[in-house]
Write a protein that holds these residues in place. Sequence first.
Motif, PDB file in Angstrom:
ATOM      1  N   HIS A   1     -40.171   8.762 -38.355  1.00  0.00           N
ATOM      2  CA  HIS A   1     -41.045   7.718 -37.803  1.00  0.00           C
ATOM      3  C   HIS A   1     -41.224   7.907 -36.303  1.00  0.00           C
ATOM      4  CE1 HIS A   1     -41.053   4.413 -41.090  1.00  0.00           C
ATOM      5  NE2 HIS A   1     -40.950   5.602 -41.636  1.00  0.00           N
TER       6      HIS A   1
ATOM      7  N   PRO B   1     -46.359   6.907 -41.508  1.00  0.00           N
ATOM      8  CA  PRO B   1     -45.547   8.140 -41.448  1.00  0.00           C
ATOM      9  C   PRO B   1     -45.329   8.745 -42.832  1.00  0.00           C
ATOM     10  CG  PRO B   1     -44.606   6.468 -40.021  1.00  0.00           C
ATOM     11  CD  PRO B   1     -45.705   5.789 -40.807  1.00  0.00           C
TER      12      PRO B   1
ATOM     13  N   ALA C   1     -46.579   2.988 -36.929  1.00  0.00           N
ATOM     14  CA  ALA C   1     -45.189   2.556 -37.127  1.00  0.00           C
ATOM     15  C   ALA C   1     -44.422   2.660 -35.820  1.00  0.00           C
ATOM     16  CB  ALA C   1     -44.529   3.417 -38.209  1.00  0.00           C
TER      17      ALA C   1
ATOM     18  N   ASP D   1     -45.265   3.672 -46.129  1.00  0.00           N
ATOM     19  CA  ASP D   1     -44.967   2.801 -44.990  1.00  0.00           C
ATOM     20  C   ASP D   1     -46.084   1.807 -44.721  1.00  0.00           C
ATOM     21  OD1 ASP D   1     -42.366   3.734 -44.142  1.00  0.00           O
ATOM     22  OD2 ASP D   1     -43.348   5.584 -43.511  1.00  0.00           O
TER      23      ASP D   1
END
Length: 660
Positions: A547, A385, A537, A389
């Motif tokens: 996210h 994202p 994610a 991440d």
Amino acid sequence: MIEKFNQKISPAGKFKNEGYHDDPYLRALITKHEKISTKIYGSSTEGSKAVASEIASIIKIKELEGGKCVLGLAVGSAPSEVYSELIRLHKEDGLSFKNVIVFNVMEYYPIAPEALQSFNRNIREKFFNHVDIPEENINYLDSTIPQERIYEFCHAYEEKIQKVGGIDMQILGIGRTGHIGLNEPGSSGNSLTRIVSLDNITRTEAASDFFGIDNAPRKAITMGVKTILNAKRVRVLAWGEGKAAILKKTIEGNITEEIPASFLQHHENCKMIVDEAAAADLIRVQTPWLIDSVVWDDRLIKKAVLWLCQKVNKPILKLTDRDYNDNGMGDILAERGSAYQTNIRIFNELQHTITGWPGGKPNADDTNRPERKTPAKKRVIIFSPHPDDDVISMGGTMLRLVDQGHEVHVAYQVSGSIAVSDDDVLRYLDFIGDYTTGLTEDDKKIRAEHDKVRKFLANKKPDQIDLPEVRRIKGLIRVGEAKAGCRYAKVKDENVHFLNLPFYESGSVEKHPMGKADVKIVADLIKEVKPHQIFAAGDLSDPHGTHRVCLDAIFQAIDVLKKEEWMKDCWVWLYRGAWHEWEIHNIEMAVPISPDELMRKRNAIFKHQSQKDGAMFLGGDNREFWQRAEDRNRGTAQLYNDLGMAEYEAVEAFVRYEFL
């Protein structure tokens, strides 16, 4: 699609007495630990529509009676879908708000009414501007008055509420500290509308809205706990696993000033409206077998056995019949055989989640492995994202996939520009200013743009949206860091993709709704690469967070492409971010990380220098992202060890999303 996946990872367990919803006695039994009536919905949308429908009914009844409907309204992500549904009811079904009087619950102090972070502005833009409520019927908490007049204003606010007959329905969210409105821990149950000092956790969480904690206000005006309790009905909305812990304390714990929401136990018509993720820690969801007989399917047995291990502090293979019987799990033995038989099955299931080959082990029997052995070299897309991440959440696995020869692509979904501080921009401007000579026309153009940016930053206000030039520089800073991280992991330059999804590019913390353009960008990349594996994610804690939106874009893109022949060979694995890990019973692939690999992962995270040493959006946890990641990975490894598995330095965990 997210809701469907959420049901997979948050199984509530089925009671054998399935009629408990309709039978008052059975419902009282199932919810006996809950001191506030709690309704669990499959999604935030479903729960929000139910609350909006209840509000609409009250408005219509009051209209028929010739009276006014008085609402107390909070702002934030929790009630936003309620307001969206009320707007829809107004535009499509003719619901009128002309007989509605509103009292806002809270406002920062001091703050300009037009500031981006103002709750008053927020609710106007999200709700009031789209319905026919008369302006004179809206009561705002005035955060511009001098402090010496606040007591007088708050007293008059209370009198206004009483004069119109009290609040018919109060809508609230709940903070991670248990605050309602902005009644922080320590608030009295007899408190009325007043000025308050904000808890440090509240300020830290608000820092993202104010572009850094230094700009976050220290005070606010809020309705008091007693003001809220005086409402005829109270509905508290809570979505996502991030609220699970505080909801358990609020609903099942004792009344205490340290959790102001617990005072709602006194209210005769209060309901907690939650989704399955937010309800995850409640006894009827987490350990339903402790309440009544349940239907023991394989998933619930695994969850219960792993819970039992942690409760009695034993590895799986040391559990006894007595351990089962003493903890409400005797039915498993009656249905499935002895503790030994169940222990062996769960031990093997958990052991089979562990693999050092996240892309599948070539030339090996993959019957009990989480991933397929073929093709031996897979095409992989790691969706990240934000631009860090990937390494924070699955850096060890990413390194392993590259080391084992797979074709790894990394796709950064948003620029992450708002997480870059103004100081970092100035640091890069200094470098480029010193580097350019000013002799060429290009140098002059660069210097002119830099002068414009410097002047803007020198006079920038905390609620001011960055200039496009500033956003571009901040985005480029994160691009450079992401490229450095990928270079360190030996991901090929041509396999690094910056998607810059349009929903994110609002310039402020409040994002645009996700649209078809976002989904198309994701789908086009998947179609181009035709991956055998997708990693994404799986953070579901905030239904409106970046996210969550990025994951929804991937799910929708997969839904568009799933009929393609090559998609039948694609498996989707979800990792968790810096805040939460998958619960042990949900983990389907666990990748051990050696001490050396953990250090390599840390070095990859360190490439994201703008997010080190006090990143802007740390949330309520002051640890840096690399510390959170290592603690989480070591904690997962320790849990596997405690359950009787091999002892590893660290473990990254994944859950599979099955879309076919």
